[in-house]
Design a protein around this motif. Structure first.
Motif, PDB file in Angstrom:
ATOM      1  N   ARG A  67     -17.193  -5.194  -0.046  1.00 28.23           N
ATOM      2  CA  ARG A  67     -18.184  -5.760  -0.969  1.00 28.23           C
ATOM      3  C   ARG A  67     -19.393  -6.268  -0.170  1.00 28.23           C
ATOM      4  NH1 ARG A  67     -16.345 -10.098  -2.305  1.00 28.23           N
ATOM      5  NH2 ARG A  67     -14.299 -10.169  -1.338  1.00 28.23           N
ATOM      6  N   GLN A 126       0.820  -1.210   0.000  1.00 29.52           N
ATOM      7  CA  GLN A 126       0.000   0.000   0.000  1.00 29.52           C
ATOM      8  C   GLN A 126       0.855   1.262   0.000  1.00 29.52           C
ATOM      9  OE1 GLN A 126      -2.508  -1.144   3.504  1.00 29.52           O
ATOM     10  NE2 GLN A 126      -4.193  -0.440   2.212  1.00 29.52           N
ATOM     11  N   ASP A 136     -16.691   1.965   1.180  1.00 32.88           N
ATOM     12  CA  ASP A 136     -16.351   1.898  -0.238  1.00 32.88           C
ATOM     13  C   ASP A 136     -15.383   0.764  -0.550  1.00 32.88           C
ATOM     14  OD1 ASP A 136     -17.943   4.101  -0.615  1.00 32.88           O
ATOM     15  OD2 ASP A 136     -16.287   5.535  -0.531  1.00 32.88           O
ATOM     16  N   LYS A 137     -14.619   0.325   0.444  1.00 33.70           N
ATOM     17  CA  LYS A 137     -13.620  -0.722   0.215  1.00 33.70           C
ATOM     18  C   LYS A 137     -14.167  -2.115   0.513  1.00 33.70           C
ATOM     19  CE  LYS A 137      -9.650   2.241   1.150  1.00 33.70           C
ATOM     20  NZ  LYS A 137      -8.458   2.469   2.009  1.00 33.70           N
ATOM     21  N   VAL A 173     -13.390  -7.004   7.016  1.00 31.44           N
ATOM     22  CA  VAL A 173     -12.431  -6.536   6.016  1.00 31.44           C
ATOM     23  C   VAL A 173     -11.702  -7.727   5.392  1.00 31.44           C
ATOM     24  CG1 VAL A 173     -10.314  -5.213   5.643  1.00 31.44           C
ATOM     25  CG2 VAL A 173     -12.106  -4.290   7.098  1.00 31.44           C
ATOM     26  N   GLY A 189     -10.289  -2.791  -6.890  1.00 35.03           N
ATOM     27  CA  GLY A 189     -11.641  -2.372  -7.238  1.00 35.03           C
ATOM     28  C   GLY A 189     -12.627  -3.494  -7.446  1.00 35.03           C
ATOM     29  N   PHE A 222     -15.187   3.915   5.047  1.00 36.46           N
ATOM     30  CA  PHE A 222     -14.606   2.569   4.938  1.00 36.46           C
ATOM     31  C   PHE A 222     -15.481   1.636   4.113  1.00 36.46           C
ATOM     32  CE2 PHE A 222     -17.399   2.561   8.587  1.00 36.46           C
ATOM     33  CZ  PHE A 222     -18.017   1.327   8.553  1.00 36.46           C
ATOM     34  N   ASP A 243      -4.330   1.516  -3.769  1.00 36.18           N
ATOM     35  CA  ASP A 243      -5.583   2.187  -3.410  1.00 36.18           C
ATOM     36  C   ASP A 243      -5.680   3.579  -4.015  1.00 36.18           C
ATOM     37  OD1 ASP A 243      -6.513   0.055  -1.912  1.00 36.18           O
ATOM     38  OD2 ASP A 243      -5.509   0.736  -0.087  1.00 36.18           O
ATOM     39  N   ARG A 303     -13.080  -7.228   1.759  1.00 38.97           N
ATOM     40  CA  ARG A 303     -12.356  -6.078   1.215  1.00 38.97           C
ATOM     41  C   ARG A 303     -12.197  -6.194  -0.302  1.00 38.97           C
ATOM     42  NH1 ARG A 303      -8.213  -2.850  -0.274  1.00 38.97           N
ATOM     43  NH2 ARG A 303      -7.582  -1.151   1.151  1.00 38.97           N
ATOM     44  N   ARG A 304     -12.301  -5.042  -0.956  1.00 42.11           N
ATOM     45  CA  ARG A 304     -12.052  -4.982  -2.390  1.00 42.11           C
ATOM     46  C   ARG A 304     -10.550  -4.884  -2.647  1.00 42.11           C
ATOM     47  NH1 ARG A 304     -16.757  -3.433  -5.173  1.00 42.11           N
ATOM     48  NH2 ARG A 304     -18.373  -2.538  -3.835  1.00 42.11           N
TER      49      ARG A 304
END
Length: 288
Positions: free
Chosen positions: A196, A98, A193-194, A279, A287, A191, A104, A283-284
């Motif tokens: 699914r 990261q 947005d990350k 998460v 994307g 959070f 990201d 987690r994505r």
């Protein structure tokens, strides 16, 4: 576009390509998910031990390193600690990806660089946790100073340096700022947005959001408290006023309605562990 801007764009594109390549590796995402889960287990132990204190069922106030030490004496403790060491190593590698490769898309703005620098700091902290877990699993010794002892030791060392009070104050502001940012992230649901969460039905997704928000806010509030104690230590030039995670929880217990406050904070840390599990699963990456 000037030459400097062109080179910055090229570096970002190269970083994006490297980040995508890293995440395409069959083990990278698996290690990242295991890392989030391992971090959650550590916070779950901290929260459960504090809950036991709040309800008079034994337990102890401890931090993440102390949580590892508490597992060492349990049945299958060595196996669990080994798994945690592997998981935390995965988390360290993911934080490194990261920070360096920016999958990201935080970018190279001042804000983006600060966030990515924070990932490196997080990688360092969790690398020390991974080493501590492995040492305990191998019976090679304890985790060293942790909690209040570690906080006070580092504070005393900083205070002995030139401009020591200012350095300790900066540490306090950074820790409190991290806590405030976590609270903001939870309150605004950034959070989400990350994650699914569309893979869950609406009722379960709503419950997951409530638990995750509560956990992030609780951890953020504890960090704000810890930062405040470092600021007090700087103001009074007294390292004994610095407190770690265990000290912050103990401070809650000392307040009016302390048992209730401690129980809420401890439950919040368990909720944060649930957030880490969510998460880990949803987690994505890239994307997806």
């Amino acid at each position: 576009m000037n030459e400097l801007g062109r080179k910055a764009a090229e570096l970002k594109q190269r970083g994006d390509q490297l980040g995508e390549k890293a995440l395409r590796h069959p083990w990278m995402v698996r290690l990242a998910r295991l890392g989030y889960l391992a971090k959650g287990v550590v916070y779950a132990v901290v929260g459960v031990l504090a809950l036991q204190v709040a309800f008079g069922q034994g337990g102890e106030m401890t931090d993440t390193r102390g949580a590892l030490a508490s597992l060492a004496g349990e049945t299958w403790g060595a196996v669990l600690l080994t798994v945690l060491a592997v998981g935390l190593t995965g988390y360290v590698l993911w934080r490194g990806v990261q920070a360096w490769m920016d999958p990201d898309g935080k970018g190279t703005s001042a804000k983006g660089l600060v966030i990515r620098a924070g990932y490196l700091v997080s990688a360092g902290i969790h690398a020390s946790l991974a080493v501590a877990a492995l040492r305990l699993a191998l019976g090679a010794g304890g985790v060293g100073k942790h909690g209040d002892q570690s906080a006070q030791s580092w504070t005393a060392r900083l205070l002995s340096e030139p401009f020591g009070q200012a350095l300790v104050a900066v540490v306090g502001l950074v820790i409190a700022g991290i806590g405030a940012w976590q609270i903001h992230k939870a309150w605004t649901e950034k959070f989400r947005d990350k994650l699914r969460l569309q893979e869950l039905d609406a009722r379960h997704a709503a419950w997951a959001m409530h638990v995750c928000k509560g956990g992030i806010i609780a951890r953020g509030a504890v960090f704000v408290m810890m930062g405040g104690f470092f600021l007090l230590a700087a103001l009074h030039s007294n390292p004994r006023e610095a407190r770690g995670l265990d000290g912050a929880l103990a401070a809650l217990a000392e307040q009016p309605f302390g048992t209730l406050l401690l129980a809420l904070a401890a439950a919040g840390l368990v909720a944060y562990a649930v957030y880490m599990a969510v998460v880990s699963r949803y987690r994505r990456f890239l994307g997806a």
